[in-house]
Design an enzyme around this catalytic site. Structure first.
Site, PDB file in Angstrom:
ATOM      1  N   SER A 114      18.836 -26.558  -7.944  1.00 48.90           N
ATOM      2  CA  SER A 114      19.458 -25.243  -7.768  1.00 48.90           C
ATOM      3  C   SER A 114      19.642 -24.498  -9.091  1.00 48.90           C
ATOM      4  CB  SER A 114      20.776 -25.416  -7.029  1.00 48.90           C
ATOM      5  OG  SER A 114      21.278 -24.163  -6.651  1.00 48.90           O
ATOM      6  N   HIS A 115      20.879 -24.230  -9.460  1.00 43.86           N
ATOM      7  CA  HIS A 115      21.175 -23.405 -10.633  1.00 43.86           C
ATOM      8  C   HIS A 115      21.328 -24.251 -11.897  1.00 43.86           C
ATOM      9  CE1 HIS A 115      24.559 -24.884  -8.474  1.00 43.86           C
ATOM     10  NE2 HIS A 115      25.258 -24.882  -9.596  1.00 43.86           N
ATOM     11  N   ASP A 279      19.249 -17.514  -8.177  1.00 43.79           N
ATOM     12  CA  ASP A 279      19.295 -18.747  -8.969  1.00 43.79           C
ATOM     13  C   ASP A 279      17.953 -19.483  -8.969  1.00 43.79           C
ATOM     14  OD1 ASP A 279      19.332 -19.631  -6.347  1.00 43.79           O
ATOM     15  OD2 ASP A 279      20.559 -21.385  -6.818  1.00 43.79           O
ATOM     16  N   ASP A 281      16.490 -21.882  -7.269  1.00 43.95           N
ATOM     17  CA  ASP A 281      15.711 -22.069  -6.044  1.00 43.95           C
ATOM     18  C   ASP A 281      15.842 -20.911  -5.059  1.00 43.95           C
ATOM     19  OD1 ASP A 281      18.388 -22.771  -5.634  1.00 43.95           O
ATOM     20  OD2 ASP A 281      17.884 -24.045  -3.935  1.00 43.95           O
ATOM     21  N   ASP A 283      18.408 -19.397  -3.483  1.00 44.60           N
ATOM     22  CA  ASP A 283      19.328 -19.265  -2.360  1.00 44.60           C
ATOM     23  C   ASP A 283      20.621 -18.536  -2.717  1.00 44.60           C
ATOM     24  OD1 ASP A 283      20.282 -21.365  -3.840  1.00 44.60           O
ATOM     25  OD2 ASP A 283      20.404 -22.802  -2.189  1.00 44.60           O
ATOM     26  N   ARG A 284      20.901 -18.389  -4.010  1.00 41.17           N
ATOM     27  CA  ARG A 284      22.136 -17.694  -4.388  1.00 41.17           C
ATOM     28  C   ARG A 284      21.856 -16.246  -4.777  1.00 41.17           C
ATOM     29  NH1 ARG A 284      26.157 -21.682  -7.670  1.00 41.17           N
ATOM     30  NH2 ARG A 284      25.975 -23.447  -6.252  1.00 41.17           N
ATOM     31  N   LYS A 378      21.260 -20.589   2.660  1.00 38.73           N
ATOM     32  CA  LYS A 378      21.666 -19.310   2.111  1.00 38.73           C
ATOM     33  C   LYS A 378      20.426 -18.649   1.516  1.00 38.73           C
ATOM     34  CE  LYS A 378      23.669 -21.741  -1.854  1.00 38.73           C
ATOM     35  NZ  LYS A 378      24.277 -23.021  -1.529  1.00 38.73           N
TER      36      LYS A 378
HETATM   37  C1  G1P Z   1      28.404 -26.044  -5.207  1.00 41.51           C
HETATM   38  C2  G1P Z   1      29.132 -24.916  -4.523  1.00 41.51           C
HETATM   39  C3  G1P Z   1      28.872 -24.961  -3.036  1.00 41.51           C
HETATM   40  C4  G1P Z   1      27.377 -24.945  -2.771  1.00 41.51           C
HETATM   41  C5  G1P Z   1      26.699 -26.054  -3.554  1.00 41.51           C
HETATM   42  C6  G1P Z   1      25.189 -26.002  -3.417  1.00 41.51           C
HETATM   43  O1  G1P Z   1      28.910 -27.275  -4.750  1.00 41.51           O
HETATM   44  O2  G1P Z   1      30.511 -24.962  -4.765  1.00 41.51           O
HETATM   45  O3  G1P Z   1      29.487 -23.846  -2.436  1.00 41.51           O
HETATM   46  O4  G1P Z   1      27.117 -25.107  -1.401  1.00 41.51           O
HETATM   47  O5  G1P Z   1      27.028 -25.950  -4.929  1.00 41.51           O
HETATM   48  O6  G1P Z   1      24.646 -24.806  -3.874  1.00 41.51           O
HETATM   49  P1  G1P Z   1      30.040 -28.135  -5.540  1.00 41.51           P
HETATM   50  O7  G1P Z   1      29.500 -28.385  -6.922  1.00 41.51           O
HETATM   51  O8  G1P Z   1      31.251 -27.261  -5.612  1.00 41.51           O
HETATM   52  O9  G1P Z   1      30.216 -29.348  -4.702  1.00 41.51           O
HETATM   53 ZN    ZN Z   2      20.443 -22.772  -5.290  1.00 43.53          ZN
END
Ligand code: G1P
Ligand code: ZN
Length: 545
Positions: A114-115, A279, A281, A283-284, A378
């Site tokens: 992800s990010h 981000d 991938d 999704d954000r 998302k």
């Molecule tokens: C974090 C975000 C959560 C999101 C997840 C994946 O998880 O808080 O909302 O779904 O990344 O993108 P966390 O690190 O808080 O468990």
């Molecule tokens: Zn992501």
């Protein structure tokens, strides 16, 4: 095709978190590590919904392409006869979800952290999605973890590496493998949801300018195709548009800290009318207007309040859902619309059953995630298009739309404070201490900030009735404010404590206040009551969003 069985040592640390298995890239590159986890997925699913067709792709980070070659071989050896592979390995998370649904596949494997930053010494991740297009349920990820701990072998087809650069299909004895264009199906989906003609007119006739920051990550090709090619935004409206293995050394996290160039362009004298970022991938999303940042909680609420302007939602929305720590701004919209609002644990997978059962249409999280029933993830670009469609329909600026919303519903001042890299034991003890003391908090604090209730959030899924516990300690204050404590499930080093603060205000005079200033008293009061500094050894958060 011949299949070879390889011996592997079982691994004890392959427990998927909030969003798949995430580790340092070097961990995934260690002998047998990736293979073990992928084989565990196939073993578990062979007893549930056998993966006979699937898609694979990722956000383009370092090790993406090598991992894809491994996954193709393991998939084929385990009887998967239809394997769709994204060209160049580039596939955004929402686009993967769409492919699974559109082509009725049994599942998909998305390679992304992800990010989190990418590179040999940075992070990598593997996410498994099931046939509804969404992240596997906790029951499945738990079974994968249990299997991975006992696994002694993995299977691989003896097929040569695939040329990921060329689209087309080829058949082996056991499987049809197709390299596909990852962008076109997604663009078609967006065209079916939004009013592209109206948005294109906005770019053509009103000298409307936008800047989209793809952060050198997966959305570059998608955003260029949608905004510049389809909608006619001037070339250069998408910045950092080429996916790079290390994301150019940046943190591909769309927030005020990491999208600095975009943020300074939006807050300058001749800033763009609209700004957005996504981000690693895809999704954000982060939404900005001229001199204004729209918090994710407000964005979700505004999207819900304006759903009727979007062709795909014009007939009405069924319900909304938000993760528990997300601001309650959307709850007020749901109330006015007379629809249900669900509060779920953190993580997109908890929206799956609600979406599949048509209980909700829109959902979102405070962590810059917004989406709908069009896929089961998302979707960053979807949210950006939603805003563009609202702007084109209302012919108002972002700040006018936000102010109008606050005047109607009030403003939920909101902020998240992250304490990163905490010693895991200290973090766990801090949370346990809060949990054991819930009754002790009530009555603490004073005036506006007296604690009137405290609990540890648990959730019963309305569809399958499964129970998820220990999802975050909540303190409720007399003025309606909240403070929520939980540990992150996505980190790769130590523990991250997240504290979420929220305070609703109806006084128009306060609306333009800086959230950190408005929330200062709540933040201080919460720290005092929980002895935060003493117990964590930290006097300030590492990241404030
Ligand atoms: C974090 C975000 C959560 C999101 C997840 C994946 O998880 O808080 O909302 O779904 O990344 O993108 P966390 O690190 O808080 O468990
Ligand atoms: Zn992501």
């Amino acid at each position: 095709m011949p299949v070879t069985e390889y011996k592997t040592t079982a691994f004890s640390d392959q427990k998927p978190g909030t969003s798949g298995l995430r580790k340092k890239t070097s961990v995934f590159m260690a002998e047998g590590y990736l293979e073990n986890f992928i084989q565990a997925i196939f073993d578990v699913m062979s007893e549930r919904e056998k993966i006979s067709s699937m898609v694979v792709g990722g956000d383009g980070r370092f090790f993406n392409k090598d991992a894809i070659q491994v996954i193709i071989k393991i998939a084929s050896a385990n009887g998967c006869s239809r394997i769709m592979v994204a060209r160049d390995g580039i596939l955004s998370t929402p686009a993967a979800s769409n492919i699974i649904r559109k082509y009725s596949l049994n599942g998909g494997i998305i390679l992304s952290a992800s990010h989190n930053p990418g590179g040999k010494d940075k992070d990598f991740g593997v996410k498994f999605n099931t046939s509804n297009g969404g992240p596997a349920s906790s029951q499945i990820t738990e079974a994968i973890f249990e299997t991975s701990k006992r696994l002694m072998r993995y299977l691989m087809s003896d097929i040569p590496d695939l040329d990921l650069g060329k689209t087309g299909s080829f058949k082996t004895e056991d499987a049809e493998i197709t390299v596909f264009d990852p962008v076109s199906d997604y663009v078609e989906l967006m065209e079916n949801i939004f009013d592209f003609d109206k948005i294109a007119r906005l770019f053509r006739t009103q000298r409307f300018s936008m800047c989209f920051d793809a952060m050198n990550a997966v959305t570059g090709p998608y955003a260029t195709a949608v905004f510049e090619k389809k909608l006619g935004a001037p070339q250069g409206s998408v910045i950092r548009s080429t996916p790079l293995e290390d994301f150019g050394g940046v943190h591909p996290d769309p927030n005020l800290n990491h999208a600095k160039e975009l943020v300074s362009a939006m807050f300058s004298a001749n800033g763009h009318d609209f700004g957005a970022a996504s981000d690693g991938d895809g999704d954000r999303n982060m939404i900005l207007g001229k001199n204004i940042f729209v918090s994710p909680g407000d964005s979700l609420a505004i999207i819900a309040a304006n759903h009727h302007l979007i062709p795909a939602y014009a007939k009405g929305i069924k319900g909304v859902a938000r993760s528990m720590p997300t601001s309650q701004a959307v709850d007020k919209v749901a109330k006015k619309l007379g629809i249900a609002c669900y509060e779920t644990p953190t993580g997109w997978k908890y929206f799956g059953n609600l979406l599949d059962s048509s209980l909700v249409t829109l959902c979102g999280e405070e962590s810059f995630g917004t989406g709908s029933d069009h896929v089961r993830e998302k979707d960053g670009l979807w949210a950006v298009l939603f805003w563009l469609n609202i702007l084109a329909s209302k012919e108002k600026s972002v700040s006018e739309i936000v102010m109008e919303h606050w005047r109607q519903f009030g403003r939920d001042f909101y902020s998240r404070h992250d304490y990163e890299g905490l010693d895991t034991q200290i973090a766990n003890e801090f949370m346990e201490n809060l949990r054991n003391k819930l009754h002790f908090f009530t009555g603490k604090g004073s005036g506006k900030y007296e604690v009137t209730w405290a609990d540890d959030f648990s959730y019963i899924d309305p569809v399958d009735k499964s129970l998820t516990e220990k999802q975050g300690v909540r303190l409720g204050f007399s003025c309606g404010a909240r403070a929520v404590f939980r540990l992150s499930g996505t980190g790769t080093k130590g523990a991250t404590l997240r504290i979420y603060y929220e305070q609703p205000e109806n006084d128009h005079q306060l609306f333009l206040n800086d959230p950190q200033l408005l929330l200062a008293q709540l933040i201080k009061n919460t720290a005092d009551i929980t002895r935060l500094q003493e117990r964590t050894g930290r006097d300030k958060p590492d990241v404030i969003t």
